[in-house]
Motif scaffolding. Structure first.
Motif, PDB file in Angstrom:
ATOM      1  N   LEU A   1       2.626  -0.057 128.798  1.00  0.00           N
ATOM      2  CA  LEU A   1       2.932  -0.504 127.436  1.00  0.00           C
ATOM      3  C   LEU A   1       1.799  -0.186 126.477  1.00  0.00           C
ATOM      4  O   LEU A   1       0.630  -0.276 126.830  1.00  0.00           O
ATOM      5  CB  LEU A   1       3.182  -2.015 127.424  1.00  0.00           C
ATOM      6  CG  LEU A   1       4.404  -2.515 128.184  1.00  0.00           C
ATOM      7  CD1 LEU A   1       4.428  -4.027 128.205  1.00  0.00           C
ATOM      8  CD2 LEU A   1       5.672  -1.948 127.571  1.00  0.00           C
ATOM      9  N   ARG A   2       2.188   0.174 125.272  1.00  0.00           N
ATOM     10  CA  ARG A   2       1.222   0.436 124.204  1.00  0.00           C
ATOM     11  C   ARG A   2       1.618  -0.397 122.992  1.00  0.00           C
ATOM     12  O   ARG A   2       2.735  -0.891 122.905  1.00  0.00           O
ATOM     13  CB  ARG A   2       1.221   1.920 123.838  1.00  0.00           C
ATOM     14  CG  ARG A   2       0.789   2.808 124.984  1.00  0.00           C
ATOM     15  CD  ARG A   2       0.936   4.272 124.586  1.00  0.00           C
ATOM     16  NE  ARG A   2       0.719   5.111 125.736  1.00  0.00           N
ATOM     17  CZ  ARG A   2      -0.329   5.901 125.871  1.00  0.00           C
ATOM     18  NH1 ARG A   2      -1.231   5.975 124.934  1.00  0.00           N
ATOM     19  NH2 ARG A   2      -0.463   6.644 126.950  1.00  0.00           N
ATOM     20  N   THR A   3       0.721  -0.501 122.046  1.00  0.00           N
ATOM     21  CA  THR A   3       0.992  -1.250 120.819  1.00  0.00           C
ATOM     22  C   THR A   3       2.296  -0.765 120.180  1.00  0.00           C
ATOM     23  O   THR A   3       2.509   0.442 120.044  1.00  0.00           O
ATOM     24  CB  THR A   3      -0.168  -1.069 119.817  1.00  0.00           C
ATOM     25  OG1 THR A   3      -1.371  -1.524 120.442  1.00  0.00           O
ATOM     26  CG2 THR A   3       0.082  -1.846 118.540  1.00  0.00           C
ATOM     27  N   GLY A   4       3.151  -1.696 119.837  1.00  0.00           N
ATOM     28  CA  GLY A   4       4.419  -1.359 119.192  1.00  0.00           C
ATOM     29  C   GLY A   4       5.570  -1.147 120.151  1.00  0.00           C
ATOM     30  O   GLY A   4       6.726  -1.064 119.721  1.00  0.00           O
ATOM     31  N   ASP A   5       5.307  -1.048 121.456  1.00  0.00           N
ATOM     32  CA  ASP A   5       6.392  -0.886 122.432  1.00  0.00           C
ATOM     33  C   ASP A   5       7.227  -2.159 122.494  1.00  0.00           C
ATOM     34  O   ASP A   5       6.750  -3.256 122.216  1.00  0.00           O
ATOM     35  CB  ASP A   5       5.833  -0.591 123.835  1.00  0.00           C
ATOM     36  CG  ASP A   5       5.340   0.830 123.989  1.00  0.00           C
ATOM     37  OD1 ASP A   5       5.589   1.656 123.085  1.00  0.00           O
ATOM     38  OD2 ASP A   5       4.702   1.103 125.016  1.00  0.00           O
ATOM     39  N   ARG A   6       8.457  -1.992 122.871  1.00  0.00           N
ATOM     40  CA  ARG A   6       9.362  -3.129 123.042  1.00  0.00           C
ATOM     41  C   ARG A   6       9.533  -3.408 124.528  1.00  0.00           C
ATOM     42  O   ARG A   6       9.399  -2.500 125.350  1.00  0.00           O
ATOM     43  CB  ARG A   6      10.721  -2.827 122.405  1.00  0.00           C
ATOM     44  CG  ARG A   6      10.621  -2.594 120.896  1.00  0.00           C
ATOM     45  CD  ARG A   6      11.965  -2.315 120.266  1.00  0.00           C
ATOM     46  NE  ARG A   6      12.940  -3.359 120.486  1.00  0.00           N
ATOM     47  CZ  ARG A   6      13.031  -4.500 119.786  1.00  0.00           C
ATOM     48  NH1 ARG A   6      12.167  -4.734 118.824  1.00  0.00           N
ATOM     49  NH2 ARG A   6      13.966  -5.376 120.031  1.00  0.00           N
ATOM     50  N   VAL A   7       9.819  -4.657 124.855  1.00  0.00           N
ATOM     51  CA  VAL A   7      10.090  -5.032 126.233  1.00  0.00           C
ATOM     52  C   VAL A   7      11.403  -5.806 126.271  1.00  0.00           C
ATOM     53  O   VAL A   7      11.848  -6.352 125.269  1.00  0.00           O
ATOM     54  CB  VAL A   7       8.956  -5.895 126.855  1.00  0.00           C
ATOM     55  CG1 VAL A   7       7.668  -5.115 126.945  1.00  0.00           C
ATOM     56  CG2 VAL A   7       8.758  -7.179 126.087  1.00  0.00           C
ATOM     57  N   GLU A   8      12.017  -5.795 127.432  1.00  0.00           N
ATOM     58  CA  GLU A   8      13.242  -6.556 127.644  1.00  0.00           C
ATOM     59  C   GLU A   8      12.990  -7.576 128.738  1.00  0.00           C
ATOM     60  O   GLU A   8      12.235  -7.320 129.679  1.00  0.00           O
ATOM     61  CB  GLU A   8      14.384  -5.627 128.071  1.00  0.00           C
ATOM     62  CG  GLU A   8      14.788  -4.648 127.007  1.00  0.00           C
ATOM     63  CD  GLU A   8      15.852  -3.668 127.476  1.00  0.00           C
ATOM     64  OE1 GLU A   8      16.259  -3.738 128.649  1.00  0.00           O
ATOM     65  OE2 GLU A   8      16.255  -2.837 126.666  1.00  0.00           O
ATOM     66  N   PHE A   9      13.615  -8.732 128.611  1.00  0.00           N
ATOM     67  CA  PHE A   9      13.538  -9.759 129.631  1.00  0.00           C
ATOM     68  C   PHE A   9      14.887  -9.777 130.330  1.00  0.00           C
ATOM     69  O   PHE A   9      15.915 -10.007 129.703  1.00  0.00           O
ATOM     70  CB  PHE A   9      13.235 -11.121 129.006  1.00  0.00           C
ATOM     71  CG  PHE A   9      11.886 -11.151 128.335  1.00  0.00           C
ATOM     72  CD1 PHE A   9      10.759 -11.514 129.036  1.00  0.00           C
ATOM     73  CD2 PHE A   9      11.748 -10.792 126.998  1.00  0.00           C
ATOM     74  CE1 PHE A   9       9.507 -11.537 128.422  1.00  0.00           C
ATOM     75  CE2 PHE A   9      10.512 -10.810 126.382  1.00  0.00           C
ATOM     76  CZ  PHE A   9       9.386 -11.183 127.096  1.00  0.00           C
ATOM     77  N   VAL A  10      14.878  -9.514 131.626  1.00  0.00           N
ATOM     78  CA  VAL A  10      16.114  -9.398 132.392  1.00  0.00           C
ATOM     79  C   VAL A  10      16.204 -10.595 133.339  1.00  0.00           C
ATOM     80  O   VAL A  10      15.343 -10.776 134.211  1.00  0.00           O
ATOM     81  CB  VAL A  10      16.144  -8.080 133.203  1.00  0.00           C
ATOM     82  CG1 VAL A  10      17.430  -7.964 133.991  1.00  0.00           C
ATOM     83  CG2 VAL A  10      15.957  -6.888 132.276  1.00  0.00           C
ATOM     84  N   ALA A  11      17.236 -11.432 133.153  1.00  0.00           N
ATOM     85  CA  ALA A  11      17.460 -12.582 134.032  1.00  0.00           C
ATOM     86  C   ALA A  11      18.089 -12.090 135.334  1.00  0.00           C
ATOM     87  O   ALA A  11      19.108 -11.403 135.324  1.00  0.00           O
ATOM     88  CB  ALA A  11      18.372 -13.592 133.354  1.00  0.00           C
ATOM     89  N   LEU A  12      17.464 -12.411 136.442  1.00  0.00           N
ATOM     90  CA  LEU A  12      17.948 -12.001 137.752  1.00  0.00           C
ATOM     91  C   LEU A  12      18.781 -13.121 138.379  1.00  0.00           C
ATOM     92  O   LEU A  12      18.597 -14.291 138.031  1.00  0.00           O
ATOM     93  CB  LEU A  12      16.762 -11.642 138.663  1.00  0.00           C
ATOM     94  CG  LEU A  12      15.852 -10.537 138.127  1.00  0.00           C
ATOM     95  CD1 LEU A  12      14.652 -10.349 139.048  1.00  0.00           C
ATOM     96  CD2 LEU A  12      16.610  -9.240 137.969  1.00  0.00           C
TER      97      LEU A  12
END
Length: 82
Positions: free
Chosen positions: A24-35
């Motif tokens: 990850l770098r500044t400005g990247d987006r992440v997703e939270f995936v419920a398992l």
């Protein structure tokens, strides 16, 4: 294992070691995936859609056409109205 504290606004800072591991770098987006087991996975949102193949389990045993899908939707809508 790195940890983070949730602020009063519900925010966290992703530890540097985790950012490096995820690329990850500044400005990247992440997703939270419920398992299904109740855990949550954080994944970079920069992956291509094709990299998700198999993520939700095996493919269905059959392939259906758009016409078959439309027919199934219409049938289900008709049953809902009854």
């Amino acid at each position: 294992m790195p940890t983070a504290t949730v602020t009063s606004k519900g925010q966290i800072t992703i530890p540097a070691a985790v950012r490096r591991a995820l690329g990850l770098r500044t400005g990247d987006r992440v997703e939270f995936v419920a398992l299904p087991d109740g855990h949550v996975e954080i994944v970079p949102a920069t992956r291509s859609v094709t990299s998700l193949k198999g993520f939700f389990g095996p493919q269905p045993p059959q392939v259906v056409s758009l016409e078959e899908m439309d027919r199934a939707i219409a049938d289900a809508a008709g049953q809902a109205e009854a």
